[in-house]
Design an enzyme around this catalytic site. Structure first.
Site: not given
Ligand code: IVH
Length: 684
Positions: A34, A36, A38, A83, A113, A115, A117, A136, A223, A288, A312, A406, A409, A424, A430
């Site tokens: 570390d 080095e 730094d 979306s 992949e 999804k 959040d 976005r 990611y 995809k 989902k 409370c 108390c 409180c 308390c």
């Molecule tokens: S691909 C044309 N891959 O989901 C849209 N989106 O509803 C291409 N998201 O706003 C998006 N994981 O923030 C893609 N593995 C993933 C994802 C992903 C989460 C979100 C992304 C997007 C929303 C789309």
């Protein structure tokens, strides 16, 4: 160094540091110690300060932040951020596959992949350098949050190699890893701040923070899952992911190529529960079409691609009955309503309690006793009541009357301006507040007397032996031996016996003795001053060195400490303004606790600064602030904490606030730069 040599050295340092960063954050390999690392970073930062014109946008020094943005500019996306069509039905996924195959008329491969959040981000690279990071927004225009994006350690600031396209975009999901989120909330709890609801909101709030220095401390991650350019150098999405990984991006290893819809279904099922082991919240999967030419053939609707769909997972919801509401009183006196439920299975665990947040939330839900309620587990760990099933409501059911006193108390509750919680105010009497203060005091990061955990504090409190932490140090073995109590576990209803046998007493007394060696910064944290968490305590302890100096500091002196704002300053003042608190601290001192940071031995270099006083402020090219203070003392000078008429010099580094300069000027204090200071001590 000549200018071309400096530019060359900067280039070399950036290359090296980026390499070590990549190895560390992406591959978990620490190639150099570390210190080095730094040293390299400090050398780079020093060179950049001396030659601001040579500072590059891809410099790793950008990762620590420092930019303040009052308002993020709105910018157009080069490619709109669409979306995804989404569904909860497996039949819809099969239907999607049929549609795709019919349109293409040949075999189709998919990439599955997770999804994620979090917060969708778009990152633009020009000539291999990260130029811009944008949220976005509405899909067409988003906020340019580049300084905050640069703090993400796993995002390459530069990409090297032959095949790097001149201009491209990467799309991904910015997130706060679950463990970072938990830690963040733990720290907020320490200082009595409202907890953040879930990792996604926390991430989204962090990306919008104005001070990128604060963002850097939150440890965001990203990611990436899409590559976009006018001409893509690959034929498939999978090849894109592989290349992104090679270029140093963080690509979640969870993706998979699926040759058939059957394999897609297997993927969906496999990750349904496995996803909870991932470092972030996920709410489904994205399917995809793998080949780019096939994606193009399928095209887009106005809102989303026809070549992708999101599946989902059903929300983790259960339905049960509200048996009652209990009101917990925390260390700061905040009252939190908690729903008592008929036990119900949710996401693999039996749930008997759910949070109701505050009085507003109860009113919003229009909750009544005996209601059929839905509870949900989102990104957050604790389940919450999300909805009442009004169709099943007993018309005779009673509304919930939020207490005005409370529950423990009986002190009338108060509501602070702008806050949703009731408090409180009986902080000195308390019982749950006093017990929580004791629990705070003994925790590992404070005095580390954990042998007093698990009900023992409660026992000592209930027997009237300890009401305030200083009394712990008066405990005598005879008073402890043989004490016992049955403690009822609220959750399970089970009874646990806590008793003080000889060995237990020995352990407790020895842990108390050991705690007298715990450094001042921990003691300061243990005091439980509102908003003074472990990190702030460390800063205050390093700056003021001892509790007397801290207790005597006025508002100006407190906010002069880097990263200490008005809120912390005020609560520190309030704490020491209370004679009981002063007596508490005095008693801890008399018991032998560390109330000062030992001074580093001063090796006298000269007498040049004897009789001169200094205040040090801002950032310096050649020193850490503490090193500069040591240098002053090593040359016979004295370092003060605040600007006053007595002061001789203000050594002003970068970022010294204008108000400080103004005050110094008004009081006739000389303001000197780092290099002028060096001249004073005979350096150059
Ligand atoms: S691909 C044309 N891959 O989901 C849209 N989106 O509803 C291409 N998201 O706003 C998006 N994981 O923030 C893609 N593995 C993933 C994802 C992903 C989460 C979100 C992304 C997007 C929303 C789309």
């Amino acid at each position: 160094m000549k200018l071309p040599d400096t530019a060359q050295r900067i280039h070399e340092l950036i290359r090296k540091i980026n390499h070590y960063n990549h190895q560390y954050y992406q591959n978990s390999v620490s190639e150099i110690p570390d210190y080095e690392f730094d040293t390299l970073l400090e050398e780079l930062s020093g060179l950049e300060k001396q030659h601001p014109d040579l500072k590059r946008t891809d410099s790793p020094t950008q990762r620590v932040g420092g930019t303040i943005t009052k308002e993020f500019p709105t910018v157009y996306h080069r490619f709109p951020m669409l979306s995804l069509g989404n569904t909860y039905s497996e039949d819809d996924i099969r239907e999607f596959d049929r549609r795709v195959r019919k349109a293409i008329g040949e075999t189709v491969e998919y990439v599955c992949e997770m999804k994620f959040d979090g917060v969708a981000l778009s990152l633009t690279y020009e000539n291999g350098v990260l130029q811009r990071g944008v949220t976005r927004g509405d899909g067409v225009r988003g906020d340019d949050i580049t300084p905050n994006i640069r703090t993400i350690k796993t995002l390459p600031l530069t990409i090297a190699g032959d095949a790097v396209p001149a201009l491209f975009e990467v799309r991904g999901e910015g997130f706060l890893p679950s463990d970072v989120f938990t830690q963040l909330n733990k720290e907020r709890e320490d200082i009595g701040e409202a907890l953040l609801a879930n990792p996604r909101n926390a991430a989204s709030g962090t990306f919008k923070m104005q001070d990128s220095g604060l963002v850097a401390r939150r440890k965001l991650d990203c990611y990436v899952y899409s590559f976009l350019a006018d001409q893509t150098p690959f034929d498939t999405h999978a090849a894109g992911l592989v290349q992104l990984k090679r270029w140093g991006f963080n690509v979640s290893p969870t993706w998979q190529v699926c040759a058939t819809i059957g394999e897609v279904m297997d993927y969906i099922h496999r990750w349904e529960s496995a996803r909870f082991q991932l470092p972030l919240a996920t709410d489904g999967i994205v399917i995809k079409v793998n080949r780019y030419d096939q994606q193009q053939e399928l095209g887009y609707t106005a809102k989303s691609p026809r070549w992708a769909i999101a599946y989902k997972y059903p929300a983790q919801i259960a339905s049960t009955t509200l048996k009652g509401v209990i009101y917990n009183v925390g260390r700061t006196g905040a009252v939190t309503p908690v729903a008592k439920l008929d036990p119900v299975l949710l996401a693999g665990t039996v749930v008997k309690r759910a949070t109701l947040h505050n009085a507003n939330e109860i009113a919003r839900l229009d909750l009544r006793l005996g209601d059929a309620v839905f509870i949900e587990k989102g990104g957050e760990i604790i389940p919450k009541v999300t909805r009442v099933d009004l169709t099943r409501r007993d018309p005779a059911s009673q509304s919930i009357v939020y207490p005005v006193h409370c529950p423990v108390c009986s002190t009338p509750l108060i509501r602070r301006e702008g806050e949703a919680a009731y408090y409180c105010p009986n902080e000195k009497g308390c019982p749950p507040q006093l017990k929580a203060k004791l629990e705070h005091f003994i925790q590992r990061r404070a005095m580390n007397i954990e042998s007093l955990g698990e009900g023992k504090i409660e026992l000592l409190f209930d027997k009237g032996l300890v009401r305030r932490a200083d009394q712990l140090y008066d405990l005598q073995p005879e008073a402890l031996l043989g004490l016992e109590k049955n403690i009822v576990d609220e959750e399970t209803g089970g009874v646990r016996k806590v008793s003080f046998r000889e060995k237990t007493v020995e352990n407790i007394l020895s842990a108390l003795r050991k705690s007298k060696e715990v450094p001042f910064k921990n003691v300061l944290f243990a005091l439980g001053i509102r908003y003074v968490g472990a990190t702030v305590a460390e800063k205050l302890a390093a700056y003021f060195r001892n509790v007397e100096a801290l207790a005597e500091a006025n508002f100006e002196a407190l906010i002069a400490v880097p990263e200490i704002g008005g809120r912390i300053a005020q609560s520190t003042l309030d704490f020491f303004a209370d004679p009981d608190n002063r007596q508490f601290v005095e008693r801890l001192g008399a018991a032998g606790l560390q109330l000062a940071t030992p001074d580093a031995p001063v090796v006298l270099e000269s007498n040049q600064l004897v009789g001169k006083t200094f205040v040090v402020s801002g950032l310096f090219a050649g020193f850490e602030r503490d090193e500069l203070k040591q240098k002053i003392e090593a040359n016979g000078g004295k370092v003060l904490s605040g600007i006053s008429g007595k002061l001789n010099y203000l050594v002003a580094g970068e970022n010294t606030g204008p108000s400080k300069r103004e005050k110094a000027t008004q009081l006739g204090v000389r303001i000197i730069s780092e290099s002028e200071f060096m001249l004073l001590v005979g350096g150059q």
